[in-house]
Write an enzyme that holds these catalytic residues in place. Sequence first.
Site, short mmCIF file in Angstrom:
data_model
loop_
_atom_site.label_atom_id
_atom_site.label_comp_id
_atom_site.label_asym_id
_atom_site.label_seq_id
_atom_site.Cartn_x
_atom_site.Cartn_y
_atom_site.Cartn_z
CE LYS A 189 -4.53 0.97 0.59
NZ LYS A 189 -5.49 0.33 0.20
N GLY A 244 -20.57 6.82 5.71
CA GLY A 244 -19.82 7.12 4.62
C GLY A 244 -20.55 6.96 3.20
CB VAL A 245 -23.02 7.93 1.08
CG1 VAL A 245 -23.64 6.81 1.87
CG2 VAL A 245 -23.41 9.26 1.77
N GLY A 246 -19.43 7.80 0.18
CA GLY A 246 -18.53 8.01 -0.98
C GLY A 246 -18.64 7.07 -2.17
CB VAL A 286 -17.25 1.47 -1.17
CG1 VAL A 286 -17.90 0.50 -1.01
CG2 VAL A 286 -15.94 1.53 -1.91
P1 NAD Z 1 -14.37 7.87 -0.49
O1 NAD Z 1 -13.21 8.79 0.01
O2 NAD Z 1 -15.15 7.80 -1.76
O3 NAD Z 1 -15.74 7.85 0.51
C1 NAD Z 1 -15.53 7.89 1.87
C2 NAD Z 1 -16.46 8.77 2.45
O4 NAD Z 1 -16.62 8.83 3.99
C3 NAD Z 1 -16.44 10.46 1.98
O5 NAD Z 1 -17.72 10.65 1.35
C4 NAD Z 1 -16.23 11.00 3.33
O6 NAD Z 1 -16.78 12.33 3.38
C5 NAD Z 1 -16.83 9.97 4.20
N1 NAD Z 1 -16.35 10.05 5.64
C6 NAD Z 1 -15.02 10.33 6.05
N2 NAD Z 1 -15.03 10.36 7.30
C7 NAD Z 1 -16.15 10.24 7.76
C8 NAD Z 1 -16.99 10.12 9.04
N3 NAD Z 1 -16.30 10.32 10.25
N4 NAD Z 1 -18.47 10.06 9.28
C9 NAD Z 1 -19.09 9.74 8.11
N5 NAD Z 1 -18.38 9.91 6.85
C10 NAD Z 1 -17.17 9.96 6.88
O7 NAD Z 1 -13.74 6.43 -0.19
P2 NAD Z 1 -14.28 5.07 -0.92
O8 NAD Z 1 -13.63 4.70 -2.04
O9 NAD Z 1 -15.71 4.86 -0.80
O10 NAD Z 1 -14.03 4.02 0.40
C11 NAD Z 1 -14.34 3.81 1.50
C12 NAD Z 1 -13.75 3.09 2.54
O11 NAD Z 1 -13.48 1.79 1.90
C13 NAD Z 1 -12.40 3.48 2.67
O12 NAD Z 1 -11.91 3.03 4.11
C14 NAD Z 1 -11.33 2.50 1.81
O13 NAD Z 1 -10.12 2.36 2.19
C15 NAD Z 1 -12.30 1.48 1.64
N6 NAD Z 1 -12.15 0.57 0.58
C16 NAD Z 1 -12.56 1.02 -0.71
C17 NAD Z 1 -12.46 0.25 -1.91
C18 NAD Z 1 -12.70 0.96 -3.18
O14 NAD Z 1 -12.95 0.15 -3.99
N7 NAD Z 1 -12.80 2.05 -3.17
C19 NAD Z 1 -11.86 -0.97 -1.79
C20 NAD Z 1 -11.55 -1.69 -0.47
C21 NAD Z 1 -11.77 -0.73 0.53
#
Ligand code: NAD
Length: 362
Positions: free
Chosen positions: A87, A187-189, A191
């Site tokens: 990573k 967290g509604v990013g 994923v």
């Molecule tokens: P992202 O940055 O698109 O979304 C994360 C969301 O969480 C953002 O909207 C952010 O504003 C919100 N957030 C941050 N802190 C917060 C809190 N305290 N309370 C509520 N919301 C909060 O990230 P993503 O790509 O959706 O990934 C989400 C998680 O999943 C991460 O931990 C990432 O490491 C993990 N992950 C992602 C993938 C992938 O394919 N994207 C794969 C494996 C693991």
Amino acid sequence: METLVNNNSVFIQLAQYEHEQVVFCHDKQAGLKAIIAIHNTVLGPAAGGTRMWAYQNEADALHDVLRLSRGMTFKNAISGLNLGGGKAVIIGDARTQKTEVLFRSFGKFVESLSGKYITAEDVGVSTADIEYIAMQTKHVAGKPEYMGGSGDPSPVTAFGVYMGMKAAAKKVYGNDSLEGKKILVQGVGHVGSYLVAHLIKENTKVYISDFYEDRAKEVAQKYKVEVIDKEAVYDLDVDIYSPCALGATLNDSTIPKLKAQIVAGAANNQLEDEKKHGDMCKARGILYAPDFLINAGGIINVYYEIIGNYNHERVHKHAERIYDYTQNIFETAEKENINTQQAAQQVALKRIEGVGKLKMSF
Ligand code: NAD
């Protein structure tokens, strides 16, 4: 010599987590400060995304990359991929400090490792940034589809989390339907929002929270779900808690408050302390679906790009198997009376050990 080491010693941390190599990358002109951590390459080249985050200090960045890369070793092993764990983190604010030069400089560092580490997206790094990295190195995946890549891994990650959640429901409720269940997605990013789309199709009652109010509102309007204040999430009366933001949300202060019977989400390193908080969940009767197991959809997607045989159907079939993998882990944990995190790590380590001892004979 003993006097040279202290608790912040990099080598003590590497010994604790059993890393192979850590690379500190610095380019003043590009404004780059990054760390690449290679945890274990027994199964193949170390693969795992790059995170861009405004860490409070460098020690936090190092700690994060060490834990995340170790998690990738378990994730890749348990998912049956021929990849080791690695990573990278770039220290900086992803909303304000991204530049072409920064990512190209980072790409040059990745290239310098000659394929021992393969990078991809993670929090704060998008497919557009991957394009810049790809200008400097071939050891990058998650490239946009028009570049022959597998594109955004998030939809596959969300699908895998959904499979893991259903396997947990089967264990707790006797069937895997989520209909009528109250589910909180924190967290509604990338994923989290795709996960919400799966959940509402099953007539669940979905609550969401996000650090950014505008983001939460946008998702709430699109899917007609309810927004919860981010401070109120741990007190909410729900059946399933799905952490999809950042790690360490399962800790001494949150676990005693949780009303959910299941925790199943995408965030990496959800247990602040793997052993202690894994045991606390078990003792409270909360079924924890190990994060590195159920969020493997993204790396499964990337894997088929790396091996040069990318095909959506194959990826989907592989990600669907997360349901069976998760069920197996729950059975192992029950049989051995250990927490689910330990059970998943045992299975992953067994594969690494077994494959590591393979001898080729013709
Ligand atoms: P992202 O940055 O698109 O979304 C994360 C969301 O969480 C953002 O909207 C952010 O504003 C919100 N957030 C941050 N802190 C917060 C809190 N305290 N309370 C509520 N919301 C909060 O990230 P993503 O790509 O959706 O990934 C989400 C998680 O999943 C991460 O931990 C990432 O490491 C993990 N992950 C992602 C993938 C992938 O394919 N994207 C794969 C494996 C693991």
